[in-house]
Design an enzyme around this catalytic site. Structure first.
Site, PDB file in Angstrom:
ATOM      1  N   LYS A 133       0.863  -1.185   0.000  1.00  0.00           N
ATOM      2  CA  LYS A 133       0.000   0.000   0.000  1.00  0.00           C
ATOM      3  C   LYS A 133       0.890   1.222   0.000  1.00  0.00           C
ATOM      4  O   LYS A 133       2.056   1.173   0.429  1.00  0.00           O
ATOM      5  CB  LYS A 133      -0.914   0.024   1.230  1.00  0.00           C
TER       6      LYS A 133
ATOM      7  N   ASP B 113      -6.740   4.408  -4.970  1.00  0.00           N
ATOM      8  CA  ASP B 113      -7.486   4.220  -3.721  1.00  0.00           C
ATOM      9  C   ASP B 113      -8.219   5.547  -3.506  1.00  0.00           C
ATOM     10  O   ASP B 113      -8.502   6.259  -4.471  1.00  0.00           O
ATOM     11  CB  ASP B 113      -6.542   3.856  -2.566  1.00  0.00           C
TER      12      ASP B 113
END
Length: 448
Positions: free
Chosen positions: A128, A168
């Site tokens: 991430k 995201d």
């Protein structure tokens, strides 16, 4: 409650090292509680130090992002990329641009991504990244300059066989386009290094819809298998108004439900006639406006200040699609009191531990994020495949593959839950099924 001695020991080590990272600790504890029956059955995992290695990222990259705004003033943000685990494939996970981004937030997201990616059955490791930069209120030129500065550093650490980021929160098609362009300029290569790309330069049909559609496919399959039920005739409460919420609303309506709410960080819309998805898309995707404008355009709808109020609306199914920890114990009890019997998560970790306890106590069908919202990364994986083959699949082909993946996640989660003595527990099953595949790969590859 942690009772297994091995699990307790490793969690205590995480607490000691990362005690200043509450979101990461929350994610680890929730997973560890589910994994206790698994590690008890597999003592080889303790010998191989699997849990100790699982909670420690393989690489943490933190960097300065300096860029110039439209007034000519230099701005400085922090950038992150946490490459957590590559046991089953190249690192894969989104980039989030939001003021709330911290190392703790990126670590919790990356840790969850390990198991989420494993559940898809596709060969992808967990990672991430992101920045505390906020694109809202910025001009296209400012967003472009920030993305170019961010990618200038990130490009050193990623590649189609190493680490493949995606979007995201606040990283959509515009941002991915700027990031991809800068990577191409720096590396002088045209590769599938990012997913969520535009259709004109290697993107996949159905990627935009994937997380929201996948959430509904997962929920529909869980309802069918566990309740002999469906979306038909149900009232659905959705939080958020980004891609996940918008396309979850669209698919839920296609499956026969009526969606009555959407929200943003300021408040929520209640539309007793059913949310008009086209209006939401116009406001949020085209105009980049606030959700309160919906009430000004759709007669009969109401805008209410305060996003948490969305959980006071009566309904049958709740699909939280906004952000982490948006449902606490009190909100979860409101949902139960108002007739909600199903909660499946479109956002990452939107329910606090107290909320999950309320679901479990009241027999709510609960689909955890790492399983229920895996549709986005699943289609990202399919985009990687299309890029490798130098071809593109139709929307219908990709959507069919997505539906199959989500149904397989439900089946594998329920099979794992049964194997480890918790039949019907989708949360434990998702954690166990995702973990075992990664753990076995880690053991097979030696001490790394």
């Amino acid at each position: 409650m942690l009772t297994d001695e091995y699990v307790k020991r490793v969690y205590a080590q995480v607490e000691k090292r990362d005690g200043d990272q509450p979101e990461f600790l929350q994610a680890v504890q929730e997973v560890f509680e589910s994994l206790q029956p698994v590690v008890e059955k597999h003592p080889e995992y303790e010998k191989a130090g699997v849990l100790e290695r699982l909670v420690e990222p393989e690489r943490v990259i933190k960097f300065r992002v300096a860029w110039t705004d439209d007034e000519g003033k230099v701005q400085v943000n922090r950038g992150y990329r946490i490459q957590f685990n590559s046991a089953i494939g190249p690192y894969k996970g989104g980039l989030r641009f939001h003021p709330t981004v911290t190392e703790s937030v990126i670590k919790f997201l990356g840790f969850e991504q390990i198991l989420k990616n494993s559940l898809t059955t596709l060969p992808m490791g967990g990672a991430k990244g992101g920045s505390d930069f906020n694109p809202k209120g910025k001009s296209d030129a400012e967003v472009m300059r920030f993305c170019q500065a961010f990618m200038t550093e990130l490009s050193r650490h990623i590649g189609q066989f190493t680490d493949v980021p995606a979007g995201d929160i606040n990283v959509g098609g515009r941002e991915i386009g700027y990031l991809f362009g800068q990577y191409k300029r720096i590396r002088d290569e045209y590769s599938g290094v990012l997913t969520g790309k535009g259709l004109e330069f290697g993107g996949s049909l159905a990627r935009t819809e994937a997380t929201g559609y996948g959430l509904c496919y997962y929920t529909a399959e869980a309802l069918r298998v566990l309740r002999n039920d469906s979306f038909e005739g149900k009232t659905v409460i959705i939080s958020g108004s980004g891609n996940v919420a918008t396309y979850a609303a669209q698919k839920a309506e296609q499956l026969g439900a009526k969606v009555v709410t959407v929200s943003d960080s300021n408040g929520y819309i209640y539309d007793p006639n059913g949310i008009n998805v086209d209006v939401v898309k116009q406001i949020k995707e085209v105009e980049r406006g606030r959700i309160k404008e919906y009430a000004e355009r759709v007669p009969g709808s109401e805008y209410h200040e305060g996003s948490k109020g969305v959980w006071s609306v009566k309904g049958d199914i709740a699909l939280p699609c906004a952000t982490q920890n948006e449902i606490d114990g009190e909100s979860a009890q409101q949902l139960v009191d108002n007739g909600v019997t199903v909660v499946c998560e479109g956002a990452n970790m939107p329910s606090t531990p107290e909320a999950i306890a309320v679901y479990q106590k009241n027999g709510v069908l609960y689909g955890p994020a790492k399983a229920a919202n895996a549709g986005g990364v699943a289609v990202s994986g399919l985009e990687m495949s299309q890029n490798s083959y130098r071809l593109s699949w139709t929307f219908e082909e990709t959507d069919a593959k997505l539906k199959s993946i989500m149904e397989t996640i439900v089946a594998n989660s329920l099979a794992a839950a049964k194997e480890y003595g918790h039949e019907g527990d989708l949360m434990l099953g998702a954690n166990a099924a995702g973990f075992v595949k990664v753990a076995n790969a880690m053991v097979a590859q030696g001490v790394l």
